[in-house]
Design a protein around this motif. Structure first.
Motif, PDB file in Angstrom:
ATOM      1  N   ASP A 184      82.265  -2.606  52.708  1.00 28.35           N
ATOM      2  CA  ASP A 184      83.603  -2.895  52.213  1.00 28.35           C
ATOM      3  C   ASP A 184      84.594  -3.114  53.579  1.00 28.35           C
ATOM      4  N   LEU A 185      85.589  -3.925  53.321  1.00 23.58           N
ATOM      5  CA  LEU A 185      86.519  -4.287  54.317  1.00 23.58           C
ATOM      6  C   LEU A 185      87.957  -4.264  53.689  1.00 23.58           C
ATOM      7  N   PHE A 186      88.862  -3.608  54.234  1.00 27.66           N
ATOM      8  CA  PHE A 186      90.337  -3.771  53.633  1.00 27.66           C
ATOM      9  C   PHE A 186      91.094  -3.137  54.610  1.00 27.66           C
ATOM     10  N   LEU A 242      86.275  -1.022  57.907  1.00 27.99           N
ATOM     11  CA  LEU A 242      85.156  -1.417  57.579  1.00 27.99           C
ATOM     12  C   LEU A 242      84.104  -0.352  57.256  1.00 27.99           C
ATOM     13  N   ALA A 243      83.533  -0.263  56.073  1.00 27.71           N
ATOM     14  CA  ALA A 243      82.606   0.880  55.767  1.00 27.71           C
ATOM     15  C   ALA A 243      81.392   0.067  55.251  1.00 27.71           C
ATOM     16  N   ALA A 244      80.287   0.465  56.222  1.00 25.07           N
ATOM     17  CA  ALA A 244      78.978  -0.002  55.966  1.00 25.07           C
ATOM     18  C   ALA A 244      78.161   0.963  55.596  1.00 25.07           C
ATOM     19  N   ASP A 245      77.365   0.877  54.336  1.00 23.99           N
ATOM     20  CA  ASP A 245      76.467   1.671  53.810  1.00 23.99           C
ATOM     21  C   ASP A 245      75.014   1.455  54.725  1.00 23.99           C
ATOM     22  N   LEU A 246      74.701   2.747  55.223  1.00 24.62           N
ATOM     23  CA  LEU A 246      73.320   2.707  56.081  1.00 24.62           C
ATOM     24  C   LEU A 246      72.663   4.183  55.938  1.00 24.62           C
ATOM     25  N   PRO A 247      72.281   4.307  54.512  1.00 25.05           N
ATOM     26  CA  PRO A 247      71.646   5.541  54.238  1.00 25.05           C
ATOM     27  C   PRO A 247      70.299   5.614  54.932  1.00 25.05           C
ATOM     28  N   GLY A 248      70.042   6.999  55.331  1.00 25.91           N
ATOM     29  CA  GLY A 248      68.575   7.127  55.723  1.00 25.91           C
ATOM     30  C   GLY A 248      68.444   6.807  57.338  1.00 25.91           C
ATOM     31  N   ASP A 273      69.102   6.765  61.433  1.00 24.43           N
ATOM     32  CA  ASP A 273      69.070   7.489  62.646  1.00 24.43           C
ATOM     33  C   ASP A 273      70.258   7.202  63.119  1.00 24.43           C
ATOM     34  N   PRO A 274      71.331   7.993  63.244  1.00 19.22           N
ATOM     35  CA  PRO A 274      72.650   7.887  64.029  1.00 19.22           C
ATOM     36  C   PRO A 274      72.380   7.394  65.207  1.00 19.22           C
ATOM     37  N   GLY A 275      71.158   7.634  66.151  1.00 20.79           N
ATOM     38  CA  GLY A 275      70.977   7.369  67.455  1.00 20.79           C
ATOM     39  C   GLY A 275      70.710   5.962  67.521  1.00 20.79           C
ATOM     40  N   SER A 276      70.466   5.458  66.332  1.00 20.69           N
ATOM     41  CA  SER A 276      69.700   4.078  66.296  1.00 20.69           C
ATOM     42  C   SER A 276      70.900   2.978  66.159  1.00 20.69           C
ATOM     43  N   ILE A 277      72.133   3.369  65.757  1.00 22.14           N
ATOM     44  CA  ILE A 277      73.457   2.438  65.535  1.00 22.14           C
ATOM     45  C   ILE A 277      73.793   1.916  66.671  1.00 22.14           C
ATOM     46  N   ASP A 278      74.032   0.514  66.689  1.00 25.99           N
ATOM     47  CA  ASP A 278      74.480  -0.097  67.874  1.00 25.99           C
ATOM     48  C   ASP A 278      75.646  -1.013  67.310  1.00 25.99           C
ATOM     49  N   VAL A 279      76.763  -0.807  67.555  1.00 27.65           N
ATOM     50  CA  VAL A 279      77.860  -1.665  67.432  1.00 27.65           C
ATOM     51  C   VAL A 279      78.378  -2.415  68.615  1.00 27.65           C
ATOM     52  N   SER A 280      78.512  -3.808  68.381  1.00 28.80           N
ATOM     53  CA  SER A 280      79.048  -4.347  69.777  1.00 28.80           C
ATOM     54  C   SER A 280      79.912  -5.704  69.427  1.00 28.80           C
ATOM     55  N   CYS A 281      80.870  -6.073  70.348  1.00 29.20           N
ATOM     56  CA  CYS A 281      81.805  -6.927  69.874  1.00 29.20           C
ATOM     57  C   CYS A 281      81.793  -7.853  71.421  1.00 29.20           C
ATOM     58  N   GLU A 282      81.368  -9.041  71.026  1.00 26.86           N
ATOM     59  CA  GLU A 282      81.366 -10.355  72.121  1.00 26.86           C
ATOM     60  C   GLU A 282      82.101 -11.432  71.475  1.00 26.86           C
ATOM     61  N   ASP A 283      83.143 -11.741  72.218  1.00 26.72           N
ATOM     62  CA  ASP A 283      83.810 -13.216  71.789  1.00 26.72           C
ATOM     63  C   ASP A 283      84.338 -13.390  70.553  1.00 26.72           C
ATOM     64  N   ASP A 340      77.516  10.945  56.286  1.00 26.00           N
ATOM     65  CA  ASP A 340      77.065  10.837  54.949  1.00 26.00           C
ATOM     66  C   ASP A 340      76.613   9.686  54.790  1.00 26.00           C
ATOM     67  N   GLY A 341      75.900   8.938  55.630  1.00 28.36           N
ATOM     68  CA  GLY A 341      75.241   7.539  55.387  1.00 28.36           C
ATOM     69  C   GLY A 341      76.099   6.382  55.448  1.00 28.36           C
ATOM     70  N   VAL A 342      77.256   6.489  55.887  1.00 24.53           N
ATOM     71  CA  VAL A 342      78.313   5.507  56.010  1.00 24.53           C
ATOM     72  C   VAL A 342      78.924   5.174  57.226  1.00 24.53           C
ATOM     73  N   LEU A 343      78.789   4.200  57.849  1.00 26.00           N
ATOM     74  CA  LEU A 343      79.144   3.731  59.099  1.00 26.00           C
ATOM     75  C   LEU A 343      80.822   3.282  58.898  1.00 26.00           C
ATOM     76  N   THR A 344      81.920   3.691  59.663  1.00 28.40           N
ATOM     77  CA  THR A 344      83.191   3.397  59.194  1.00 28.40           C
ATOM     78  C   THR A 344      83.700   3.103  60.676  1.00 28.40           C
ATOM     79  N   LEU A 345      84.311   1.625  60.711  1.00 31.10           N
ATOM     80  CA  LEU A 345      84.900   1.156  61.756  1.00 31.10           C
ATOM     81  C   LEU A 345      86.515   0.879  61.755  1.00 31.10           C
ATOM     82  N   THR A 346      86.922   1.433  62.557  1.00 33.67           N
ATOM     83  CA  THR A 346      88.413   1.050  62.552  1.00 33.67           C
ATOM     84  C   THR A 346      88.900  -0.066  63.548  1.00 33.67           C
TER      85      THR A 346
END
Length: 141
Positions: A30-32, A40-46, A48-58, A107-113
């Motif tokens: 979801d994006l609002f 931005l709220a992305a569902d990522l149930p199950g 491993d938090p250590g495997s999440i990679d968020v990057s922004c390029e151009d 709780d299985g949800v990645l939230t980006l602000t």
């Protein structure tokens, strides 16, 4: 040990796997906009938090995460939870403060602000005006 096998359930499963869209996102989101930032709220149930990679390029935001397969001895009776890497990419518009993006996972949800950049925020511009009397006095001086 008795094993139950339902041929109709198996046919439903096979038909469902054929009709499921291959382009369906493995990471629904979801994006609002909330005031001066986007959420931005992305569902990522199950995941491993250590495997999440968020990057922004151009102006391209990439979210990548890994769901490890369950290992162990035994015979699978039903396996519907996907494993492996899930990824999404979004092209962000101009006017965002890309260097101030924050992320949290709970709780299985990645939230980006994603904040709106200061120079892109709406602002009021004062209009200056001079009265006719001031213009006459200025013109006679």
């Amino acid at each position: 040990m008795a094993t139950y096998w339902d041929p109709f359930q198996e046919m439903d499963r096979l038909f469902g796997s054929l009709t499921t869209s291959r382009n369906a996102p493995g990471m629904p989101m979801d994006l609002f906009r909330d005031g001066d930032h986007y959420v931005l709220a992305a569902d990522l149930p199950g995941i491993d938090p250590g495997s999440i990679d968020v990057s922004c390029e151009d102006r391209t935001l990439t979210i990548r995460a890994e769901r490890t397969p369950r290992s162990g001895e035994g015979q699978w009776l039903l396996r519907e939870r996907p494993s492996g890497t899930v990824a999404r990419q979004l092209t962000l518009g101009r006017g965002l403060a890309l260097d101030q993006i924050s992320a949290s996972y709970a709780d299985g949800v990645l939230t980006l602000t994603i904040p709106v950049a200061e120079d892109a925020k709406p602002r009021r511009i004062e209009v200056s005006h001079r009265s006719d009397r001031e213009e006459i006095e200025a013109g006679t001086s």
